[in-house]
Design a protein around this motif. Sequence first.
Motif, PDB file in Angstrom:
ATOM      1  N   ALA A   1       0.850  -1.185   0.000  1.00 27.94           N
ATOM      2  CA  ALA A   1       0.000   0.000   0.000  1.00 27.94           C
ATOM      3  C   ALA A   1       0.890   1.240   0.000  1.00 27.94           C
ATOM      4  O   ALA A   1       1.930   1.273   0.668  1.00 27.94           O
ATOM      5  CB  ALA A   1      -0.915   0.004   1.219  1.00 27.94           C
ATOM      6  N   THR A   2       0.495   2.240  -0.772  1.00 25.07           N
ATOM      7  CA  THR A   2       1.298   3.463  -0.881  1.00 25.07           C
ATOM      8  C   THR A   2       0.607   4.696  -0.317  1.00 25.07           C
ATOM      9  O   THR A   2       1.269   5.627   0.121  1.00 25.07           O
ATOM     10  CB  THR A   2       1.649   3.729  -2.353  1.00 25.07           C
ATOM     11  OG1 THR A   2       0.437   3.775  -3.129  1.00 25.07           O
ATOM     12  CG2 THR A   2       2.559   2.628  -2.897  1.00 25.07           C
ATOM     13  N   ARG A   3      -0.739   4.714  -0.338  1.00 23.44           N
ATOM     14  CA  ARG A   3      -1.479   5.851   0.228  1.00 23.44           C
ATOM     15  C   ARG A   3      -2.777   5.348   0.835  1.00 23.44           C
ATOM     16  O   ARG A   3      -3.358   4.372   0.353  1.00 23.44           O
ATOM     17  CB  ARG A   3      -1.790   6.894  -0.846  1.00 23.44           C
ATOM     18  CG  ARG A   3      -0.591   7.723  -1.280  1.00 23.44           C
ATOM     19  CD  ARG A   3      -1.016   8.885  -2.159  1.00 23.44           C
ATOM     20  NE  ARG A   3      -1.515   8.436  -3.455  1.00 23.44           N
ATOM     21  CZ  ARG A   3      -2.041   9.251  -4.357  1.00 23.44           C
ATOM     22  NH1 ARG A   3      -2.174  10.538  -4.093  1.00 23.44           N
ATOM     23  NH2 ARG A   3      -2.449   8.775  -5.527  1.00 23.44           N
ATOM     24  N   ILE A   4      -3.236   6.062   1.859  1.00 22.75           N
ATOM     25  CA  ILE A   4      -4.479   5.666   2.505  1.00 22.75           C
ATOM     26  C   ILE A   4      -5.165   6.886   3.103  1.00 22.75           C
ATOM     27  O   ILE A   4      -4.511   7.888   3.426  1.00 22.75           O
ATOM     28  CB  ILE A   4      -4.211   4.599   3.606  1.00 22.75           C
ATOM     29  CG1 ILE A   4      -5.513   3.915   4.016  1.00 22.75           C
ATOM     30  CG2 ILE A   4      -3.501   5.217   4.806  1.00 22.75           C
ATOM     31  CD1 ILE A   4      -5.303   2.675   4.860  1.00 22.75           C
ATOM     32  N   GLY A   5      -6.478   6.818   3.203  1.00 25.44           N
ATOM     33  CA  GLY A   5      -7.267   7.881   3.823  1.00 25.44           C
ATOM     34  C   GLY A   5      -8.501   7.270   4.448  1.00 25.44           C
ATOM     35  O   GLY A   5      -8.698   6.048   4.448  1.00 25.44           O
ATOM     36  N   TRP A   6      -9.380   8.137   4.977  1.00 26.19           N
ATOM     37  CA  TRP A   6     -10.577   7.632   5.646  1.00 26.19           C
ATOM     38  C   TRP A   6     -11.525   6.929   4.684  1.00 26.19           C
ATOM     39  O   TRP A   6     -12.317   6.088   5.100  1.00 26.19           O
ATOM     40  CB  TRP A   6     -11.311   8.775   6.349  1.00 26.19           C
ATOM     41  CG  TRP A   6     -10.619   9.242   7.587  1.00 26.19           C
ATOM     42  CD1 TRP A   6     -10.028  10.455   7.801  1.00 26.19           C
ATOM     43  CD2 TRP A   6     -10.437   8.495   8.795  1.00 26.19           C
ATOM     44  NE1 TRP A   6      -9.469  10.498   9.051  1.00 26.19           N
ATOM     45  CE2 TRP A   6      -9.717   9.301   9.687  1.00 26.19           C
ATOM     46  CE3 TRP A   6     -10.802   7.206   9.197  1.00 26.19           C
ATOM     47  CZ2 TRP A   6      -9.363   8.876  10.962  1.00 26.19           C
ATOM     48  CZ3 TRP A   6     -10.452   6.781  10.479  1.00 26.19           C
ATOM     49  CH2 TRP A   6      -9.739   7.612  11.339  1.00 26.19           C
ATOM     50  N   ASP A   7     -11.478   7.269   3.389  1.00 21.72           N
ATOM     51  CA  ASP A   7     -12.410   6.635   2.456  1.00 21.72           C
ATOM     52  C   ASP A   7     -11.733   6.173   1.171  1.00 21.72           C
ATOM     53  O   ASP A   7     -12.390   5.991   0.156  1.00 21.72           O
ATOM     54  CB  ASP A   7     -13.570   7.570   2.125  1.00 21.72           C
ATOM     55  CG  ASP A   7     -13.109   8.872   1.475  1.00 21.72           C
ATOM     56  OD1 ASP A   7     -11.884   9.090   1.379  1.00 21.72           O
ATOM     57  OD2 ASP A   7     -13.978   9.656   1.068  1.00 21.72           O
TER      58      ASP A   7
END
Length: 327
Positions: free
Chosen positions: A228-234
């Motif tokens: 995984a390279t990026r993540i957010g709440w949605d």
Amino acid sequence: NRAPNDCISKLPRTCGHQGGPAAGFAWGPWGETGMASRGSTLTVLKAAGVEPISTSEGVAAFLSEMARLDEPEVVLAKSLGAIEGPRHEGAVVSAPSAVTLRATDASMNDHRVDGVPFLAGVMGMDAMTNASDKPVAALENVHFAYPVKLLRDAPVDITVAVAADGAAQVTSVPPGPLKQPRTHFTGRLVLEHASRPAPREIEGTAWNFGAIYPPFFHGPAFQVLSRATRIGWDFIEVEGRTPAPGIPVSAAVLEGAFQSLGLWGLAVAGVMALPERVARVDPHGQSEPGRPTYRGDEAGREDHRRKGEGQCEIDGKVEAQLSGGER
């Protein structure tokens, strides 16, 4: 009595979420005892093509299912005649195809949950697509109702049928005295192509996470994510990788989209579960092995379910679009 019966039928799912094996049995009419054996009930049912269960058959079926406890809701019945109704609208496009699933196949051996081989949802969709005698552009309203499990690694025969309106289903006949087909996966095959969408642009927190297998249970043929390279709440963005041989490339691409949403659910919502439904799946073009990028968007949690949209991009082009995913 419908509301209490529906409540009882859902209790086993709750028990299953809490780690305890449980099952709810929906019985067809018994012919020698019980309410259906009184008055003229059996006469009316037989006129509608409903075949009653004998006491010996019912007891044997009960003991068989109690030894398995592999499904939360089980229908135990013989022929239900007119009550069941047609399985499809219209005539069958092609003859139903029969497939024997074996634990030694990579598509089963590398998809084990607690040691038991499960037929992956993407392989069920692949089977429905291959059963059509016409080129399939997309699938709609896919429901992974009951998993296909190879208990004790025993082979399982499944049947894949497609109707004239595109309705498709994967069924099997479980072992036991009552040979009532069990529907595992359903969906509708779409022949019209949708336009290829543009890759989604998302922004979020950088996340360099590569320890995916485990916690994910997948074996080499289904290990389609790299990190995984990026993540957010949605949303989430994950680099893909070419898996070991064992499943079609098109199925691997869709598997990556599903797993990316699953990884978001595990990281943000703290829940890991198999897919339950997807509103639409659009494979775009002929996928080739490569280094895909998967993006999950509009992800969220509703009650005990997680929902989201998935997309696979290879070389700047969207190769697969997953809409309305639900776990």
